[in-house]
Design a protein around this motif. Structure first.
Motif, PDB file in Angstrom:
ATOM      1  N   GLN A 103     -12.374   0.222  19.482  1.00  0.00           N
ATOM      2  CA  GLN A 103     -11.089   0.868  19.740  1.00  0.00           C
ATOM      3  C   GLN A 103     -10.426   1.289  18.430  1.00  0.00           C
ATOM      4  O   GLN A 103     -10.150   0.470  17.560  1.00  0.00           O
ATOM      5  CB  GLN A 103     -10.163  -0.082  20.497  1.00  0.00           C
ATOM      6  N   ALA A 104     -10.137   2.568  18.292  1.00  0.00           N
ATOM      7  CA  ALA A 104      -9.479   3.097  17.089  1.00  0.00           C
ATOM      8  C   ALA A 104      -7.992   2.759  17.092  1.00  0.00           C
ATOM      9  O   ALA A 104      -7.356   2.694  18.155  1.00  0.00           O
ATOM     10  CB  ALA A 104      -9.654   4.607  17.017  1.00  0.00           C
ATOM     11  N   VAL A 105      -7.449   2.556  15.887  1.00  0.00           N
ATOM     12  CA  VAL A 105      -6.033   2.205  15.749  1.00  0.00           C
ATOM     13  C   VAL A 105      -5.387   3.035  14.644  1.00  0.00           C
ATOM     14  O   VAL A 105      -6.045   3.479  13.711  1.00  0.00           O
ATOM     15  CB  VAL A 105      -5.846   0.704  15.439  1.00  0.00           C
ATOM     16  N   VAL A 106      -4.077   3.208  14.785  1.00  0.00           N
ATOM     17  CA  VAL A 106      -3.260   3.890  13.772  1.00  0.00           C
ATOM     18  C   VAL A 106      -2.125   2.943  13.386  1.00  0.00           C
ATOM     19  O   VAL A 106      -1.446   2.403  14.261  1.00  0.00           O
ATOM     20  CB  VAL A 106      -2.676   5.213  14.314  1.00  0.00           C
ATOM     21  N   THR A 107      -1.935   2.732  12.097  1.00  0.00           N
ATOM     22  CA  THR A 107      -0.913   1.801  11.638  1.00  0.00           C
ATOM     23  C   THR A 107       0.438   2.482  11.503  1.00  0.00           C
ATOM     24  O   THR A 107       0.528   3.598  10.986  1.00  0.00           O
ATOM     25  CB  THR A 107      -1.307   1.203  10.273  1.00  0.00           C
ATOM     26  N   HIS A 108       1.500   1.799  11.941  1.00  0.00           N
ATOM     27  CA  HIS A 108       2.865   2.299  11.798  1.00  0.00           C
ATOM     28  C   HIS A 108       3.687   1.356  10.929  1.00  0.00           C
ATOM     29  O   HIS A 108       3.663   0.141  11.120  1.00  0.00           O
ATOM     30  CB  HIS A 108       3.543   2.435  13.163  1.00  0.00           C
ATOM     31  N   GLY A 109       4.429   1.946   9.995  1.00  0.00           N
ATOM     32  CA  GLY A 109       5.379   1.200   9.190  1.00  0.00           C
ATOM     33  C   GLY A 109       6.783   1.665   9.528  1.00  0.00           C
ATOM     34  O   GLY A 109       7.230   1.551  10.663  1.00  0.00           O
ATOM     35  N   GLY A 110       7.478   2.248   8.535  1.00  0.00           N
ATOM     36  CA  GLY A 110       8.839   2.726   8.770  1.00  0.00           C
ATOM     37  C   GLY A 110       8.916   4.122   9.342  1.00  0.00           C
ATOM     38  O   GLY A 110      10.000   4.618   9.654  1.00  0.00           O
ATOM     39  N   ALA A 140       0.613   1.737   1.102  1.00  0.00           N
ATOM     40  CA  ALA A 140      -0.434   2.575   1.699  1.00  0.00           C
ATOM     41  C   ALA A 140      -0.433   3.990   1.152  1.00  0.00           C
ATOM     42  O   ALA A 140      -1.477   4.638   1.070  1.00  0.00           O
ATOM     43  CB  ALA A 140      -0.282   2.593   3.219  1.00  0.00           C
ATOM     44  N   THR A 141       0.753   4.485   0.779  1.00  0.00           N
ATOM     45  CA  THR A 141       0.847   5.854   0.257  1.00  0.00           C
ATOM     46  C   THR A 141       1.019   5.906  -1.257  1.00  0.00           C
ATOM     47  O   THR A 141       1.143   6.991  -1.821  1.00  0.00           O
ATOM     48  CB  THR A 141       2.034   6.594   0.899  1.00  0.00           C
ATOM     49  N   ASN A 142       1.041   4.732  -1.917  1.00  0.00           N
ATOM     50  CA  ASN A 142       1.305   4.676  -3.358  1.00  0.00           C
ATOM     51  C   ASN A 142       2.559   5.483  -3.674  1.00  0.00           C
ATOM     52  O   ASN A 142       2.547   6.435  -4.464  1.00  0.00           O
ATOM     53  CB  ASN A 142       0.117   5.202  -4.171  1.00  0.00           C
ATOM     54  N   ALA A 143       3.662   5.102  -3.064  1.00  0.00           N
ATOM     55  CA  ALA A 143       4.914   5.852  -3.156  1.00  0.00           C
ATOM     56  C   ALA A 143       5.389   6.011  -4.602  1.00  0.00           C
ATOM     57  O   ALA A 143       5.118   5.171  -5.461  1.00  0.00           O
ATOM     58  CB  ALA A 143       5.988   5.157  -2.322  1.00  0.00           C
ATOM     59  N   GLY A 144       6.123   7.083  -4.835  1.00  0.00           N
ATOM     60  CA  GLY A 144       6.628   7.381  -6.170  1.00  0.00           C
ATOM     61  C   GLY A 144       8.128   7.181  -6.277  1.00  0.00           C
ATOM     62  O   GLY A 144       8.615   6.107  -6.585  1.00  0.00           O
ATOM     63  N   GLY A 145       8.893   8.244  -6.022  1.00  0.00           N
ATOM     64  CA  GLY A 145      10.343   8.134  -6.076  1.00  0.00           C
ATOM     65  C   GLY A 145      10.928   8.579  -7.399  1.00  0.00           C
ATOM     66  O   GLY A 145      10.266   9.196  -8.231  1.00  0.00           O
ATOM     67  N   ILE A 146      12.197   8.222  -7.601  1.00  0.00           N
ATOM     68  CA  ILE A 146      12.967   8.812  -8.701  1.00  0.00           C
ATOM     69  C   ILE A 146      12.834   8.073 -10.028  1.00  0.00           C
ATOM     70  O   ILE A 146      13.298   8.578 -11.048  1.00  0.00           O
ATOM     71  CB  ILE A 146      14.460   8.895  -8.314  1.00  0.00           C
ATOM     72  N   ARG A 147      12.193   6.903 -10.045  1.00  0.00           N
ATOM     73  CA  ARG A 147      12.115   6.138 -11.295  1.00  0.00           C
ATOM     74  C   ARG A 147      10.698   5.987 -11.829  1.00  0.00           C
ATOM     75  O   ARG A 147      10.424   5.095 -12.642  1.00  0.00           O
ATOM     76  CB  ARG A 147      12.765   4.761 -11.097  1.00  0.00           C
ATOM     77  N   VAL A 148       9.806   6.844 -11.384  1.00  0.00           N
ATOM     78  CA  VAL A 148       8.418   6.802 -11.849  1.00  0.00           C
ATOM     79  C   VAL A 148       8.346   6.992 -13.355  1.00  0.00           C
ATOM     80  O   VAL A 148       7.524   6.374 -14.038  1.00  0.00           O
ATOM     81  CB  VAL A 148       7.577   7.878 -11.125  1.00  0.00           C
ATOM     82  N   ILE A 149       9.224   7.832 -13.897  1.00  0.00           N
ATOM     83  CA  ILE A 149       9.196   8.133 -15.316  1.00  0.00           C
ATOM     84  C   ILE A 149       9.345   6.872 -16.167  1.00  0.00           C
ATOM     85  O   ILE A 149       8.844   6.805 -17.297  1.00  0.00           O
ATOM     86  CB  ILE A 149      10.297   9.167 -15.673  1.00  0.00           C
ATOM     87  N   ARG A 150      10.000   5.857 -15.628  1.00  0.00           N
ATOM     88  CA  ARG A 150      10.195   4.614 -16.372  1.00  0.00           C
ATOM     89  C   ARG A 150       9.315   3.465 -15.892  1.00  0.00           C
ATOM     90  O   ARG A 150       8.744   2.732 -16.694  1.00  0.00           O
ATOM     91  CB  ARG A 150      11.659   4.183 -16.302  1.00  0.00           C
ATOM     92  N   GLY A 184       4.088   0.602   3.973  1.00  0.00           N
ATOM     93  CA  GLY A 184       3.944   2.054   3.887  1.00  0.00           C
ATOM     94  C   GLY A 184       4.003   2.534   2.450  1.00  0.00           C
ATOM     95  O   GLY A 184       3.262   3.450   2.058  1.00  0.00           O
ATOM     96  N   ASN A 185       4.888   1.936   1.651  1.00  0.00           N
ATOM     97  CA  ASN A 185       4.963   2.291   0.229  1.00  0.00           C
ATOM     98  C   ASN A 185       3.637   2.029  -0.470  1.00  0.00           C
ATOM     99  O   ASN A 185       3.188   2.816  -1.312  1.00  0.00           O
ATOM    100  CB  ASN A 185       6.056   1.479  -0.463  1.00  0.00           C
TER     101      ASN A 185
END
Length: 461
Positions: free
Chosen positions: A62-69, A143-153, A140-141
């Motif tokens: 059975q295939a599954v899809v994960t849900h976060g936010g 799983a997607t290797n989230a970035g955002g506004i403070r990556v520069i630091r 989710g952050n």
């Protein structure tokens, strides 16, 4: 299928299984608000339950899809009627905090904001920051290797994770809850799951790296006369503000003008006739000294004609007003409906030429109706591009994608800077990855998920 659902109910309880309308009322896409079409949503309360759920699904193929936010924007949470959704919403606890080691152990369903607030309570900070902080989850952050506004630091999510735990497609639990900054004992297995969008395993828990809390925050919105001045301003700010620079966000005029127009709720903080704007922010430890140094840097930038005007926030309300212009995606969605959203990266030096070429190609194909809005994390080479051609048809979407991604290949850019691939960008993966890289990705997928049960069709066809 009823047999499997009954088996899963015995594992997670009846309240842990949602069916029918309880499934349909859930949205799987932040932009389109499309309803969930999965046959059921399974809500485990801990890793042991999830392990048993996946073992049962593996036996039943059975295939599954994960849900976060559910704040993703590349259709990574879309599930078909013959798939199950695994929601981690009940696995949302902050399990422990180590102030001495500057670490926090959390379950994958904990929201980013709850983690930020827990760190703040002990005078530390979790530096990842996104506009969706109140809804997006740590799983989710990761799983997607989230970035955002403070990556520069501080870097992307990858840099904030010391250890993690994941459940494989057959129910095997891989627990590598490392709390140390240094650990070179063999392969760093957590890297397999960070950025894999739930296709190699389901992240259940993580050890997060915390940073010292910076009590001093300086924020300014500046007007910039040209793209050349914008890039020189970034270099200037990086040098003059040294390690305190935490954000450098660029806004093209088309973005600033739309967000401060009469149709929106945002005040025009600076005159709207500049071709570019930038939000510059620093984090420091001494409010008085940091404020003086920040003001001096802005004054010097004015003298050197890197900027033509500036507003320095002198209260948290003013600071939020500046950031609201950058983070109010809902207004963009409303004003540009139907909107096509893109998240790309490319060398900073080519950004102006790239955007200009896009504008020319869009106008040539949809004269008088095409509209483009550009903003992004200039300091780390990431642009967000919103486009409308006033035509929601799949044909128009495909045509716009061909222009955006086709033009990007000239500059060796990436089709995804921080949002992931999902279903939306899957067909364009070869523009950013070599055949050898894609072949290796497929081998990894086959090794960890031989039956193809985890987020099928996402990233790889």
């Amino acid at each position: 299928m009823d047999t499997l659902i009954n088996e899963l109910e015995t594992i997670v309880g009846k309240k842990g299984v949602l069916l029918g309308e309880d499934v349909a009322q859930r949205s799987v896409d932040w932009f389109t608000k499309a309803s969930c079409e999965a046959m059921a949503i399974i809500r485990p309360q801990n890793t042991e339950q999830l392990s048993q759920v996946m073992a049962a699904c593996h036996a039943a193929k059975q295939a599954v899809v994960t849900h976060g936010g559910l704040t993703g924007v590349v259709h990574g949470a879309v599930a078909s009627p013959n798939e199950l959704v695994i929601s981690l919403e009940l696995m949302n606890q902050i399990e422990s905090i180590d102030p001495v080691g500057s670490t926090m152990q959390v379950q994958a369903g904990a929201t980013l904001q709850s983690v930020q607030e827990a760190a703040d309570e002990i005078d530390l900070q979790f530096p990842l920051d996104l506009g969706a902080r109140g809804s997006c989850t740590i799983g989710g952050n990761i799983a997607t290797n989230a970035g955002g506004i403070r990556v520069i630091r501080y870097g992307m999510m990858r840099q904030q994770v010391l250890g993690l735990e994941a459940v494989l497609s057959d129910g095997t639990v891989v627990s590598s809850m490392n709390t140390m900054l240094k650990n070179n004992a063999g392969y760093d297995l957590k890297q397999l799951f960070i950025g894999s969008e739930g296709t190699l395993g389901i992240v259940t828990r993580a050890v997060l790296r915390l940073q010292p809390k910076m009590p001093s925050e300086q924020t300014a919105l500046v007007a910039v006369p040209s793209f050349d001045a914008l890039t020189r301003l970034l270099q200037f700010a990086s040098r003059e503000l040294a390690n305190s620079l935490s954000a450098f966000e660029a806004l093209w005029n088309n973005h600033y003008a739309l967000m401060t127009s009469e149709a929106t709720k945002h005040a025009e903080i600076l005159a709207g006739d500049s071709p570019f704007y930038a939000i510059i922010e620093t984090l420091g430890s001494n409010e008085e000294k940091d404020a003086e140094a920040f003001a001096a840097v802005l004054e010097k930038a004015l003298e050197e004609e890197l900027i033509t005007d500036a507003v320095l926030a002198n209260s948290s309300t003013q600071r939020q007003g500046i950031w609201d212009i950058r983070e109010d995606i809902e207004t963009l969605v409303y004003e540009l409906n139907p909107m096509f959203s893109f998240d790309i990266s490319l060398p900073i030096a080519h950004m102006d030429e790239y955007v200009t070429t896009l504008e020319e190609k869009l106008e040539a194909q949809w004269p008088g109706v095409a509209k483009i809005v550009v903003f992004g994390h200039l300091g780390d080479g990431n642009l967000h591009i919103m486009i409308t051609v006033r035509d929601p048809s799949p044909h128009s979407r495909r045509a716009v994608e061909e222009i955006v991604y086709g033009t990007l290949t000239r500059y060796s850019g990436s089709i995804s800077a921080e949002h992931g691939v999902g279903l939306e960008k899957r067909d364009y993966l070869s523009l950013s990855r070599t055949p050898e890289e894609i072949a290796l990705m497929k081998r990894m997928k086959l090794a960890l998920d031989p039956k193809g049960l985890l987020n099928p069709g996402k990233i790889l066809a």
